[in-house]
Design a protein around this motif. Structure first.
Motif, PDB file in Angstrom:
ATOM      1  N   PHE A 182       0.659  -1.416   0.026  1.00 26.86           N
ATOM      2  CA  PHE A 182       0.315  -0.094  -0.099  1.00 26.86           C
ATOM      3  C   PHE A 182       1.102   0.897  -0.048  1.00 26.86           C
ATOM      4  O   PHE A 182       0.148   2.386  -0.251  1.00 26.86           O
ATOM      5  CB  PHE A 182      -1.063  -0.163   0.943  1.00 26.86           C
ATOM      6  CG  PHE A 182      -0.501   0.587   2.350  1.00 26.86           C
ATOM      7  CD1 PHE A 182      -0.055   1.715   3.300  1.00 26.86           C
ATOM      8  CD2 PHE A 182       0.050  -0.939   3.074  1.00 26.86           C
ATOM      9  CE1 PHE A 182       0.515   2.342   4.008  1.00 26.86           C
ATOM     10  CE2 PHE A 182       1.280  -0.255   4.379  1.00 26.86           C
ATOM     11  CZ  PHE A 182       1.410   1.356   5.107  1.00 26.86           C
ATOM     12  N   VAL A 183       2.127   1.463   0.727  1.00 31.67           N
ATOM     13  CA  VAL A 183       3.048   2.231   0.101  1.00 31.67           C
ATOM     14  C   VAL A 183       3.058   2.678  -0.431  1.00 31.67           C
ATOM     15  O   VAL A 183       3.293   4.338  -1.000  1.00 31.67           O
ATOM     16  CB  VAL A 183       4.545   1.654   1.465  1.00 31.67           C
ATOM     17  CG1 VAL A 183       4.844   3.173   1.454  1.00 31.67           C
ATOM     18  CG2 VAL A 183       3.973   1.937   2.559  1.00 31.67           C
ATOM     19  N   LYS A 184       2.864   2.471  -2.171  1.00 33.12           N
ATOM     20  CA  LYS A 184       2.791   3.138  -3.329  1.00 33.12           C
ATOM     21  C   LYS A 184       2.241   4.410  -3.422  1.00 33.12           C
ATOM     22  O   LYS A 184       2.072   4.472  -4.549  1.00 33.12           O
ATOM     23  CB  LYS A 184       2.930   1.786  -4.124  1.00 33.12           C
ATOM     24  CG  LYS A 184       1.400   1.138  -4.269  1.00 33.12           C
ATOM     25  CD  LYS A 184       1.857   0.113  -5.284  1.00 33.12           C
ATOM     26  CE  LYS A 184       0.063  -0.577  -5.519  1.00 33.12           C
ATOM     27  NZ  LYS A 184       0.499  -1.600  -6.653  1.00 33.12           N
ATOM     28  N   HIS A 185       1.104   4.254  -3.020  1.00 34.35           N
ATOM     29  CA  HIS A 185       0.451   5.105  -3.098  1.00 34.35           C
ATOM     30  C   HIS A 185       0.457   5.979  -2.285  1.00 34.35           C
ATOM     31  O   HIS A 185      -0.746   7.595  -2.139  1.00 34.35           O
ATOM     32  CB  HIS A 185      -1.721   4.557  -2.158  1.00 34.35           C
ATOM     33  CG  HIS A 185      -1.783   3.520  -3.145  1.00 34.35           C
ATOM     34  ND1 HIS A 185      -1.784   3.535  -4.414  1.00 34.35           N
ATOM     35  CD2 HIS A 185      -1.979   1.957  -2.871  1.00 34.35           C
ATOM     36  CE1 HIS A 185      -2.332   2.448  -5.250  1.00 34.35           C
ATOM     37  NE2 HIS A 185      -2.055   1.617  -4.267  1.00 34.35           N
ATOM     38  N   LEU A 186       1.331   6.583  -1.319  1.00 34.40           N
ATOM     39  CA  LEU A 186       2.188   7.644  -0.090  1.00 34.40           C
ATOM     40  C   LEU A 186       3.299   7.791  -0.813  1.00 34.40           C
ATOM     41  O   LEU A 186       4.049   6.912  -1.380  1.00 34.40           O
ATOM     42  CB  LEU A 186       1.452   7.318   1.022  1.00 34.40           C
ATOM     43  CG  LEU A 186       0.231   6.668   1.555  1.00 34.40           C
ATOM     44  CD1 LEU A 186       1.235   6.463   2.935  1.00 34.40           C
ATOM     45  CD2 LEU A 186      -0.543   8.064   1.899  1.00 34.40           C
ATOM     46  N   PRO A 187       3.485   9.407  -0.960  1.00 30.04           N
ATOM     47  CA  PRO A 187       4.827  10.328  -1.294  1.00 30.04           C
ATOM     48  C   PRO A 187       5.737   9.938   0.475  1.00 30.04           C
ATOM     49  O   PRO A 187       5.575   9.467   1.002  1.00 30.04           O
ATOM     50  CB  PRO A 187       4.282  11.592  -1.576  1.00 30.04           C
ATOM     51  CG  PRO A 187       3.166  11.819  -0.415  1.00 30.04           C
ATOM     52  CD  PRO A 187       2.717  10.081  -0.439  1.00 30.04           C
ATOM     53  N   TYR A 188       6.711   9.118  -0.672  1.00 27.59           N
ATOM     54  CA  TYR A 188       7.832   9.919   0.257  1.00 27.59           C
ATOM     55  C   TYR A 188       8.802  11.092   0.482  1.00 27.59           C
ATOM     56  O   TYR A 188       8.596  11.695   0.122  1.00 27.59           O
ATOM     57  CB  TYR A 188       9.161   9.069  -0.349  1.00 27.59           C
ATOM     58  CG  TYR A 188      10.936   8.951   0.390  1.00 27.59           C
ATOM     59  CD1 TYR A 188      10.823   7.974   1.841  1.00 27.59           C
ATOM     60  CD2 TYR A 188      11.991  10.259   0.406  1.00 27.59           C
ATOM     61  CE1 TYR A 188      11.578   7.815   2.553  1.00 27.59           C
ATOM     62  CE2 TYR A 188      12.676  10.013   1.295  1.00 27.59           C
ATOM     63  CZ  TYR A 188      12.967   9.078   2.642  1.00 27.59           C
ATOM     64  OH  TYR A 188      13.514   9.121   2.894  1.00 27.59           O
ATOM     65  N   SER A 189       9.052  10.986   1.938  1.00 22.32           N
ATOM     66  CA  SER A 189       8.566  12.387   2.808  1.00 22.32           C
ATOM     67  C   SER A 189      10.724  13.028   3.197  1.00 22.32           C
ATOM     68  O   SER A 189      10.590  11.747   3.953  1.00 22.32           O
ATOM     69  CB  SER A 189       7.789  12.837   3.595  1.00 22.32           C
ATOM     70  OG  SER A 189       8.388  14.385   4.806  1.00 22.32           O
ATOM     71  N   GLN A 190      11.201  13.173   2.891  1.00 24.74           N
ATOM     72  CA  GLN A 190      11.950  13.232   3.581  1.00 24.74           C
ATOM     73  C   GLN A 190      12.642  13.479   4.488  1.00 24.74           C
ATOM     74  O   GLN A 190      13.427  13.881   5.903  1.00 24.74           O
ATOM     75  CB  GLN A 190      13.487  14.119   2.916  1.00 24.74           C
ATOM     76  CG  GLN A 190      14.955  13.758   3.142  1.00 24.74           C
ATOM     77  CD  GLN A 190      16.510  14.731   1.965  1.00 24.74           C
ATOM     78  OE1 GLN A 190      15.955  15.117   1.194  1.00 24.74           O
ATOM     79  NE2 GLN A 190      17.547  14.429   2.373  1.00 24.74           N
ATOM     80  N   GLY A 191      11.673  14.551   5.321  1.00 22.04           N
ATOM     81  CA  GLY A 191      11.149  15.415   6.716  1.00 22.04           C
ATOM     82  C   GLY A 191      10.991  14.496   7.361  1.00 22.04           C
ATOM     83  O   GLY A 191      11.526  14.110   8.266  1.00 22.04           O
ATOM     84  N   ASP A 192       9.748  14.002   6.514  1.00 27.03           N
ATOM     85  CA  ASP A 192       9.100  12.628   7.573  1.00 27.03           C
ATOM     86  C   ASP A 192      10.215  12.127   7.826  1.00 27.03           C
ATOM     87  O   ASP A 192      10.743  11.468   8.900  1.00 27.03           O
ATOM     88  CB  ASP A 192       8.260  12.082   7.122  1.00 27.03           C
ATOM     89  CG  ASP A 192       6.935  13.523   6.895  1.00 27.03           C
ATOM     90  OD1 ASP A 192       7.207  14.432   8.049  1.00 27.03           O
ATOM     91  OD2 ASP A 192       5.365  12.453   7.193  1.00 27.03           O
ATOM     92  N   SER A 193      11.482  11.726   7.294  1.00 27.92           N
ATOM     93  CA  SER A 193      12.105  10.591   7.856  1.00 27.92           C
ATOM     94  C   SER A 193      13.116  10.453   8.664  1.00 27.92           C
ATOM     95  O   SER A 193      13.817   9.365   9.364  1.00 27.92           O
ATOM     96  CB  SER A 193      13.027   9.261   6.353  1.00 27.92           C
ATOM     97  OG  SER A 193      11.374   9.447   5.493  1.00 27.92           O
ATOM     98  N   ALA A 194      13.374  11.916   8.449  1.00 32.04           N
ATOM     99  CA  ALA A 194      14.788  12.263   9.412  1.00 32.04           C
ATOM    100  C   ALA A 194      14.247  12.046  11.057  1.00 32.04           C
ATOM    101  O   ALA A 194      14.898  12.300  11.762  1.00 32.04           O
ATOM    102  CB  ALA A 194      15.207  13.700   8.330  1.00 32.04           C
ATOM    103  N   GLN A 195      13.266  12.507  10.971  1.00 33.02           N
ATOM    104  CA  GLN A 195      12.410  12.926  12.306  1.00 33.02           C
ATOM    105  C   GLN A 195      12.905  11.152  13.394  1.00 33.02           C
ATOM    106  O   GLN A 195      12.370  10.840  13.973  1.00 33.02           O
ATOM    107  CB  GLN A 195      11.247  13.118  12.502  1.00 33.02           C
ATOM    108  CG  GLN A 195      10.924  14.250  12.197  1.00 33.02           C
ATOM    109  CD  GLN A 195       9.665  15.293  12.460  1.00 33.02           C
ATOM    110  OE1 GLN A 195       9.309  16.265  12.117  1.00 33.02           O
ATOM    111  NE2 GLN A 195       8.578  14.405  12.721  1.00 33.02           N
ATOM    112  N   LEU A 196      12.536  10.113  12.167  1.00 24.91           N
ATOM    113  CA  LEU A 196      13.244   8.162  12.788  1.00 24.91           C
ATOM    114  C   LEU A 196      14.274   8.059  13.558  1.00 24.91           C
ATOM    115  O   LEU A 196      14.100   7.227  13.492  1.00 24.91           O
ATOM    116  CB  LEU A 196      12.048   8.164  11.642  1.00 24.91           C
ATOM    117  CG  LEU A 196      10.274   7.877  11.944  1.00 24.91           C
ATOM    118  CD1 LEU A 196      10.116   7.261  10.343  1.00 24.91           C
ATOM    119  CD2 LEU A 196       9.702   8.193  13.196  1.00 24.91           C
TER     120      LEU A 196
END
Length: 337
Positions: A182-196
């Motif tokens: 299902f993740v193919k339906h959502l855009p990747y966010s570099q900013g969100d990823s950096a928080q993890l």
């Protein structure tokens, strides 16, 4: 049999009917951009509701065939504007529990191998004492959302069921569990990823409440007042294996739910097959056609806090005469154009 979060996901349909475009006569159909229903039922950024990953972006995570997980839900109601998810644990300082956010608990059970007359896939999201706060109602009760193929059920329990509600109502005939990819339906966010932290992967967008179209990738900056609605999902490595980390989204931002930002952070994730007797067996024998339709996005108005004696409702009553903020139901309900 009801399950307990101490003893041990929004829901979606399709499989055999994966190419069916919902009809206005099908009842409640909510836009989820290909995650929970047919991509043709949403105003996506691309025709196939799929985001192609760019250079340097990680490969899409894939759900295991089945899994179970507890989670901690953070309902952030104050000072969220500059402290947006995804959260690597509790909401960060200076946010304080009780002052800025509330903590509650639940569990998710997922099995993509389930097969039935309504389609493929089974999922149950169980909320202990605090139901999913995306509706304009008081959410202080235990609830479960169960999707079996395309049919999505809403379940409440005797110990704290709102007065007048049936044990089960039909949430939607077109709302299946997320597919493994299902993740193919959502855009990747570099900013969100950096928080993890190292290896974290965040996928999210804000959609316009006016037309449902995606208007921003990534949770930051906040778009609640525009008004817009956030939908995001994060993965992170645990012992070298990438697994679900959190589901973060906009709740109903005004009272009584008072949930501008919500994050369900997964704990004890395990790729084990759920037991039907402890999960979806409670609705698997029900015929969706015989159930009353839920009114969660459009709760009945009453002159007081309680419904009239003996009245049947499929949502707790709402005292306010009108909603003060948009919901996923407003932008996502199927309507004739």
């Amino acid at each position: 049999m009801r399950s307990s979060a101490t003893s041990i996901l929004l829901i979606l349909p399709l499989a055999a009917c994966s190419h069916h475009k919902a009809n206005v006569n099908d009842g409640a159909v909510y836009e989820t951009y290909g995650v929970h229903n047919n991509q043709d039922d949403s105003p996506c950024a691309s025709p196939d509701c799929r985001y192609v990953r760019g250079p340097g972006e990680p490969a899409d995570p894939i759900y295991p065939p089945y899994w179970t997980s507890n989670w901690t839900m953070y309902r952030v109601f104050q000072n969220y504007q500059t402290h947006l998810p995804p959260y690597d644990g509790r909401p960060p300082a200076p946010l304080q529990e009780g002052t800025d956010y509330e903590v509650s608990y639940g569990a998710t059970y997922y099995d993509s191998t389930w097969r039935g007359p309504s389609g493929d896939g089974a999922m149950m999201e169980h909320y202990e004492k605090r139901c999913l706060p995306i509706f304009p109602i008081d959410n202080q009760f235990t609830c479960s959302f169960i999707s079996l193929g395309n049919a999505a059920f809403f379940v409440t329990y005797p110990e704290d069921r709102p007065k007048g509600m049936p044990p089960v109502c039909l949430f939607s005939k077109w709302n299946h569990p997320p597919r493994r990819d299902f993740v193919k339906h959502l855009p990747y966010s570099q900013g969100d990823s950096a928080q993890l932290g190292t290896g974290g992967q965040g996928y999210s967008f804000w959609v316009s409440a006016a037309n449902g179209r995606p208007i921003q990738t990534g949770a930051s900056p906040d778009r609640t007042q525009d008004p817009a609605i956030l939908f995001g999902y994060a993965f992170a490595p645990v012992n070298g294996v990438v697994q679900p980390q959190s589901f973060y989204f906009s709740g109903y931002p005004m009272p009584p739910a008072n949930a501008p930002i919500v994050s369900q952070n997964y704990t004890n994730f395990a790729p084990v097959q759920p037991e039907p007797a402890k999960t979806w067996a409670q609705v698997s024998g029900l015929d969706p056609a015989t159930l009353p339709l839920c009114q969660l996005f459009d709760p009945p108005s009453t002159p007081g806090p309680q419904a009239a004696e003996g009245a049947l409702m499929t949502a707790p009553p709402r005292e306010a005469p009108a909603k003060a903020a948009p919901t996923w139901g407003d932008i996502g309900r199927w309507r004739k154009q």
